[in-house]
Design a protein around this motif. Structure first.
Motif, short mmCIF file in Angstrom:
data_model
loop_
_atom_site.label_atom_id
_atom_site.label_comp_id
_atom_site.label_asym_id
_atom_site.label_seq_id
_atom_site.Cartn_x
_atom_site.Cartn_y
_atom_site.Cartn_z
N ASN A 128 0.78 -1.21 0.02
CA ASN A 128 0.18 0.08 0.04
C ASN A 128 0.80 1.30 0.01
OD1 ASN A 128 -1.49 2.02 2.06
ND2 ASN A 128 -2.61 1.26 0.35
N SER A 129 0.49 2.11 -0.74
CA SER A 129 1.31 3.56 -0.88
C SER A 129 1.43 4.34 0.57
CB SER A 129 0.72 4.36 -2.07
OG SER A 129 -0.84 4.88 -1.63
N ILE A 130 0.58 4.03 1.35
CA ILE A 130 0.65 4.64 2.65
C ILE A 130 1.12 3.86 3.77
CG2 ILE A 130 -0.68 5.91 4.50
CD1 ILE A 130 -2.82 6.63 2.40
N GLU A 131 0.79 2.75 3.96
CA GLU A 131 1.00 1.50 5.09
C GLU A 131 2.30 0.82 4.68
OE1 GLU A 131 -0.28 1.58 8.01
OE2 GLU A 131 -0.97 3.44 7.38
N ILE A 157 -7.52 3.24 -3.60
CA ILE A 157 -8.16 2.83 -2.47
C ILE A 157 -9.17 4.18 -2.05
CG2 ILE A 157 -7.96 1.84 -0.21
CD1 ILE A 157 -7.14 -0.08 -2.28
N LYS A 158 -10.15 3.93 -2.14
CA LYS A 158 -11.31 4.76 -1.59
C LYS A 158 -12.13 4.50 -0.35
CE LYS A 158 -10.19 7.64 -5.03
NZ LYS A 158 -9.47 8.85 -4.99
N GLN A 159 -11.81 5.12 0.57
CA GLN A 159 -12.43 4.47 1.78
C GLN A 159 -13.68 5.29 2.28
OE1 GLN A 159 -11.32 1.53 2.78
NE2 GLN A 159 -9.20 1.40 3.10
N ALA A 201 -5.67 2.72 10.00
CA ALA A 201 -4.57 3.45 9.75
C ALA A 201 -4.73 4.54 8.71
CB ALA A 201 -3.37 2.49 9.62
N GLN A 202 -5.21 4.22 7.42
CA GLN A 202 -5.24 5.26 6.50
C GLN A 202 -6.42 6.02 6.78
OE1 GLN A 202 -6.26 2.40 3.09
NE2 GLN A 202 -4.30 1.28 3.62
N CYS A 203 -7.14 6.08 7.70
CA CYS A 203 -8.15 7.03 8.03
C CYS A 203 -8.06 7.73 9.33
CB CYS A 203 -9.43 6.28 8.03
SG CYS A 203 -9.90 5.53 6.36
N HIS A 204 -6.67 7.52 9.85
CA HIS A 204 -6.48 8.13 11.21
C HIS A 204 -6.66 9.66 11.31
CE1 HIS A 204 -4.05 8.87 14.82
NE2 HIS A 204 -3.85 9.79 14.41
N LYS A 205 -6.66 10.31 10.62
CA LYS A 205 -7.08 11.74 10.92
C LYS A 205 -8.39 12.12 10.82
CE LYS A 205 -3.06 13.72 8.52
NZ LYS A 205 -2.54 14.71 7.19
N PHE A 206 -9.25 11.31 9.98
CA PHE A 206 -10.51 11.39 9.98
C PHE A 206 -11.35 10.87 11.50
CE2 PHE A 206 -14.62 9.35 9.47
CZ PHE A 206 -15.62 10.29 9.08
N LEU A 207 -10.85 9.73 11.79
CA LEU A 207 -11.17 9.13 12.93
C LEU A 207 -10.95 9.93 14.49
CD1 LEU A 207 -10.22 5.56 12.05
CD2 LEU A 207 -12.52 6.41 12.38
N HIS A 208 -9.65 10.35 14.31
CA HIS A 208 -9.20 11.32 15.46
C HIS A 208 -9.94 12.39 15.47
CE1 HIS A 208 -6.48 12.79 18.62
NE2 HIS A 208 -6.61 14.03 17.81
N ASN A 211 -14.97 9.10 1.03
CA ASN A 211 -13.50 9.61 1.05
C ASN A 211 -12.91 10.00 2.34
OD1 ASN A 211 -13.57 9.00 -1.72
ND2 ASN A 211 -14.27 11.18 -2.18
N VAL A 212 -12.93 9.03 3.31
CA VAL A 212 -12.47 9.33 4.70
C VAL A 212 -11.04 9.10 4.94
CG1 VAL A 212 -14.85 9.27 5.77
CG2 VAL A 212 -13.11 7.32 5.63
N HIS A 213 -10.25 8.66 3.92
CA HIS A 213 -9.03 8.33 3.94
C HIS A 213 -8.22 9.59 4.00
CE1 HIS A 213 -10.48 8.18 -0.04
NE2 HIS A 213 -9.50 8.92 -0.59
N ASP A 214 -6.88 9.52 4.75
CA ASP A 214 -6.20 10.85 4.98
C ASP A 214 -5.44 11.40 3.79
OD1 ASP A 214 -6.98 10.33 7.71
OD2 ASP A 214 -4.84 9.35 8.10
N TYR A 215 -5.30 10.62 2.67
CA TYR A 215 -4.35 11.18 1.45
C TYR A 215 -4.96 10.71 0.39
CZ TYR A 215 -0.74 11.32 5.07
OH TYR A 215 0.13 11.91 6.28
N SER A 216 -5.02 11.82 -0.68
CA SER A 216 -5.96 11.24 -1.72
C SER A 216 -5.02 10.16 -2.56
CB SER A 216 -5.73 12.63 -2.73
OG SER A 216 -4.86 13.37 -2.94
#
Length: 280
Positions: free
Chosen positions: A53-56, A82-84, A110-117, A166-171
């Motif tokens: 994965n490009s983020i993880e 990946i569109k979450q 982990a990919q949606c950490h900012k949104f979840l926080h 689109n709740v993932h942190d990075y586009s």
């Protein structure tokens, strides 16, 4: 043709399988090792599993199982955006911010950490075997105000509502899915302009500059490397092997020459695959 994938239905892996093998029969498996074991045993023609994965980063269980436990090779790969999304039961659309629990695959969380926080600070997060498994759990518990992070395919498959898109942190969030099959496989994947050859390289022990010599074997041949990654050999501390991706399909001169040079240096080299890369 029978294709196995990390299930259940409507995972990102399932989406990759549908795009690469539109006419094949698809069988879901509950874990990456089970899927790979089925391909190794000949129960299915090929397995599709997440690789990176490009983020993880890399999916270590895939790499380690491929190297240590099976006789499979990479015969193709699919690069999937990946569109979450945050999915809830239809009865809870208006009160999604009051959700008591968020479920998904660990990488998706982990990919949606900012949104979840921001939206669910202090709310428990629960790891599931896949994003689709999280969606199924939400579907099966309508009495609870809980949410899953998953894709559009899961929302459609399991009748969930999309509370937030689109709740993932990075586009730029992409995952590489590897198609794995036995060495003498009969899997046809259309060729593309982008090809790779993946090698596993074990360095000779206690030799200063060994990694520099390995890289030089590719450098002077002008072979472009897209990835260099180390993984533990699982035989003791400080013992590693390297995964190297070359941006070229196996040829008759350059890559075989590099492999011969590495073996002459005392390295052990194993071909993991030479394959086309598809952007989906």
């Amino acid at each position: 043709m029978i294709i196995g994938y990390l299930g259940p239905e409507a995972t990102f892996t399932d989406y990759a399988a549908r795009q690469l093998f539109k006419e094949a029969k698809r069988i879901p498996f509950v874990s990456i090792p089970e899927c790979m074991d089925a391909a190794s045993a000949g129960e299915i023609d090929a397995a599709i599993v997440p690789l990176e994965n490009s983020i993880e980063g890399s999916v270590n269980v895939t790499i380690d199982y491929l190297v240590h436990e099976t006789d499979l090779q990479i015969v193709g790969e699919a690069v999937v955006p990946i569109k979450q999304h945050l999915l809830v039961h239809r009865d809870n659309v208006e009160k999604w911010r009051e959700a008591e629990l968020i479920l998904s695959h660990p990488h998706a969380l982990a990919q949606c950490h900012k949104f979840l926080h921001k939206e669910f600070k202090g709310i428990p997060l629960e790891n599931m075997s896949s994003t689709a498994a999280a969606a199924i759990y939400v579907q099966n518990h309508p009495e609870r105000n809980i949410a899953a992070i998953a894709n559009n395919l899961a929302a459609e498959e399991y009748g969930l509502a999309t509370a937030e898109k689109n709740v993932h942190d990075y586009s730029y969030n992409h995952t590489v899915f590897a198609v794995l099959a036995k060495e003498k496989h009969d899997i046809y994947i259309a060729p593309t302009e982008e090809s790779k050859t993946s090698l596993m390289i074990t360095l000779p022990s206690d030799r200063a500059g060994a990694l520099h010599q390995v890289l030089s074997a590719f450098s002077w041949r002008k072979l472009n490397l897209s990835k260099i990654e180390s993984r533990p050999m699982k035989t003791g501390l400080g013992k590693y092997f390297f995964i190297i991706d070359i941006n070229l399909k196996m040829d008759d001169v350059l890559i075989p020459g590099a492999i011969a040079e590495l073996e002459a240096l005392g390295c052990t080299v194993k071909l993991i695959g030479s394959y086309s890369s598809h952007k989906i």
